[in-house]
Design a protein around this motif. Structure first.
Motif, short mmCIF file in Angstrom:
data_model
loop_
_atom_site.label_atom_id
_atom_site.label_comp_id
_atom_site.label_asym_id
_atom_site.label_seq_id
_atom_site.Cartn_x
_atom_site.Cartn_y
_atom_site.Cartn_z
N UNK A 246 0.78 -1.18 0.05
CA UNK A 246 0.13 -0.01 -0.21
C UNK A 246 0.70 1.25 -0.01
N UNK A 247 0.48 2.27 -0.86
CA UNK A 247 1.27 3.75 -0.75
C UNK A 247 0.32 4.64 -0.48
N UNK A 248 0.92 5.77 0.09
CA UNK A 248 -0.01 7.02 0.55
C UNK A 248 0.48 7.99 -0.88
N UNK A 249 -0.48 8.66 -1.18
CA UNK A 249 -0.14 9.65 -2.20
C UNK A 249 -0.99 10.76 -1.97
N UNK A 250 -0.90 12.07 -2.32
CA UNK A 250 -1.80 13.30 -2.09
C UNK A 250 -2.65 13.34 -3.15
N UNK A 251 -2.50 12.98 -4.23
CA UNK A 251 -3.51 13.13 -5.64
C UNK A 251 -3.29 11.71 -6.34
N UNK A 252 -4.74 11.08 -6.46
CA UNK A 252 -4.69 9.98 -7.15
C UNK A 252 -5.55 10.39 -8.32
N UNK A 253 -5.03 10.09 -9.56
CA UNK A 253 -5.60 10.24 -10.67
C UNK A 253 -5.85 9.08 -11.51
N UNK A 254 -6.94 8.76 -12.08
CA UNK A 254 -7.42 7.51 -12.77
C UNK A 254 -7.39 8.13 -14.34
N UNK A 255 -6.44 7.32 -15.06
CA UNK A 255 -6.54 7.56 -16.45
C UNK A 255 -5.50 8.43 -17.10
N UNK A 256 -4.81 8.06 -18.30
CA UNK A 256 -3.75 8.78 -18.79
C UNK A 256 -4.16 9.43 -20.10
N UNK A 257 -5.52 9.75 -20.29
CA UNK A 257 -5.83 10.73 -21.32
C UNK A 257 -5.59 12.18 -21.25
N UNK A 258 -6.14 12.96 -21.93
CA UNK A 258 -5.68 14.40 -21.98
C UNK A 258 -6.47 14.93 -20.73
N UNK B 169 -6.84 13.32 -17.44
CA UNK B 169 -6.10 12.93 -16.34
C UNK B 169 -4.37 13.44 -16.51
N UNK B 170 -3.97 13.43 -17.55
CA UNK B 170 -2.50 14.00 -17.70
C UNK B 170 -2.38 15.26 -17.41
N UNK B 171 -3.44 16.11 -17.82
CA UNK B 171 -3.36 17.63 -17.49
C UNK B 171 -3.61 17.97 -15.97
N UNK B 172 -4.36 17.15 -15.45
CA UNK B 172 -4.77 17.42 -13.87
C UNK B 172 -3.54 17.20 -13.35
N UNK B 173 -2.96 15.81 -13.69
CA UNK B 173 -1.66 15.39 -12.88
C UNK B 173 -0.56 16.30 -12.82
N UNK B 174 -0.46 16.76 -14.24
CA UNK B 174 0.51 17.85 -14.59
C UNK B 174 0.64 18.85 -13.78
N UNK B 175 -0.70 19.75 -13.72
CA UNK B 175 -1.16 20.81 -12.99
C UNK B 175 -0.87 20.71 -11.59
N UNK B 176 -1.27 19.52 -11.03
CA UNK B 176 -1.26 19.43 -9.74
C UNK B 176 0.40 19.27 -9.10
N UNK C 156 6.06 19.33 -3.86
CA UNK C 156 6.44 18.60 -2.56
C UNK C 156 5.44 17.51 -2.22
N UNK C 157 4.32 17.57 -3.37
CA UNK C 157 3.04 16.40 -2.97
C UNK C 157 3.52 15.37 -3.98
N UNK C 158 3.03 14.24 -3.69
CA UNK C 158 2.93 12.99 -4.68
C UNK C 158 1.51 12.85 -5.52
N UNK C 159 1.72 12.69 -7.14
CA UNK C 159 0.79 12.53 -7.67
C UNK C 159 1.03 10.95 -8.10
N UNK C 160 -0.16 10.17 -8.03
CA UNK C 160 -0.18 8.90 -8.90
C UNK C 160 -1.12 8.57 -9.79
#
Ligand SMILES: Cc1cc2nc3c(=O)[nH]c(=O)nc-3n(C[C@H](O)[C@H](O)[C@H](O)COP(=O)(O)OP(=O)(O)OC[C@H]3O[C@@H](n4cnc5c(N)ncnc54)[C@H](O)[C@@H]3O)c2cc1C
Length: 168
Positions: A1-13, A15-22, A28-32
């Motif tokens: 199990x791992x703890x992350x700050x942001x969990x994003x589901x999907x690598x389409x436009x 998910x990737x845009x949101x993950x990149x912006x966060x 210093x936060x982790x995005x998975x």
């Protein structure tokens, strides 16, 4: 199990845009990102024609794009949503360009704009006929440069269990 700050589901436009912006906003936060197939295996990659956007304000306008969309939607569109999407369009495309997406240009340097069914003006910004592939490529490359983003591939998300599901 791992703890992350942001969990994003999907690598389409989306998910990737949101993950990149966060990841940019909170270095210093982790995005998975979790995705069910290979990272690039998305609808985004298969989008061909291009993106409809008002990029030539001399000949086009938000009002025309909104009207065209409402007519094509034949009563099914929510006007408020259409207005947000149309008016945000140019800024979102500028973001993709800054991230490294290449859209086709005229010899003079202006972006080449196509005209597709339902549109009264030339407003389809594109990369050859593989626009989605190019956007997916640029986004995956941008995301790969952020050390605080991890992608887990071939992992099918079935259910999200959040705190309110637990009897505590
Ligand atoms: C053939 C084709 C042509 C298109 N042409 C155009 C066009 O010219 N212009 C245009 O504007 N739009 C076009 N579209 C639509 C456009 O591609 C989509 O609206 C857009 O890509 C959606 O992006 P998204 O990030 O929301 O979803 P997607 O790109 O579909 O990404 C969804 C992501 O979620 C993942 N996922 C889904 N369920 C799970 C799960 N349970 N567990 C883990 N991961 C999961 C997927 O693997 C994927 O990574 C086209 C679509 C297709 C299929």
């Amino acid at each position: 199990m791992q703890e992350v700050d942001f969990l994003v589901i999907g690598t389409g436009i989306a998910g990737l845009t949101y993950a990149y912006k966060m990841a940019n906003k909170f270095p210093d936060k982790k995005v998975l990102i979790v995705t069910k197939a290979a990272a690039e295996e998305t609808n985004t990659k298969y989008a061909q024609g291009g993106v409809a956007v008002v990029f030539d304000p001399e000949n086009d306008s938000f009002e025309k794009h909104i009207e065209d969309t409402l007519i094509a939607g034949d009563g099914l569109c929510n006007r408020q949503t259409v207005e947000i999407v149309v008016k945000d369009g140019p800024a979102r495309i500028e973001e993709l360009i800054k991230l490294g997406t290449n859209f086709d240009k005229e010899e003079g340097g202006d972006y080449k704009l196509g005209k597709e069914g339902g549109h009264s003006e030339y407003r389809i910004i594109h990369h050859k006929d593989i626009t989605g592939w190019e956007m997916e490529r640029a986004l995956l490359e941008a995301v790969s440069k952020r050390s605080n983003i991890e992608i887990i591939k071939h992992c099918f998300v079935i259910d999200l269990i959040t705190q309110h599901h637990l009897a505590i």
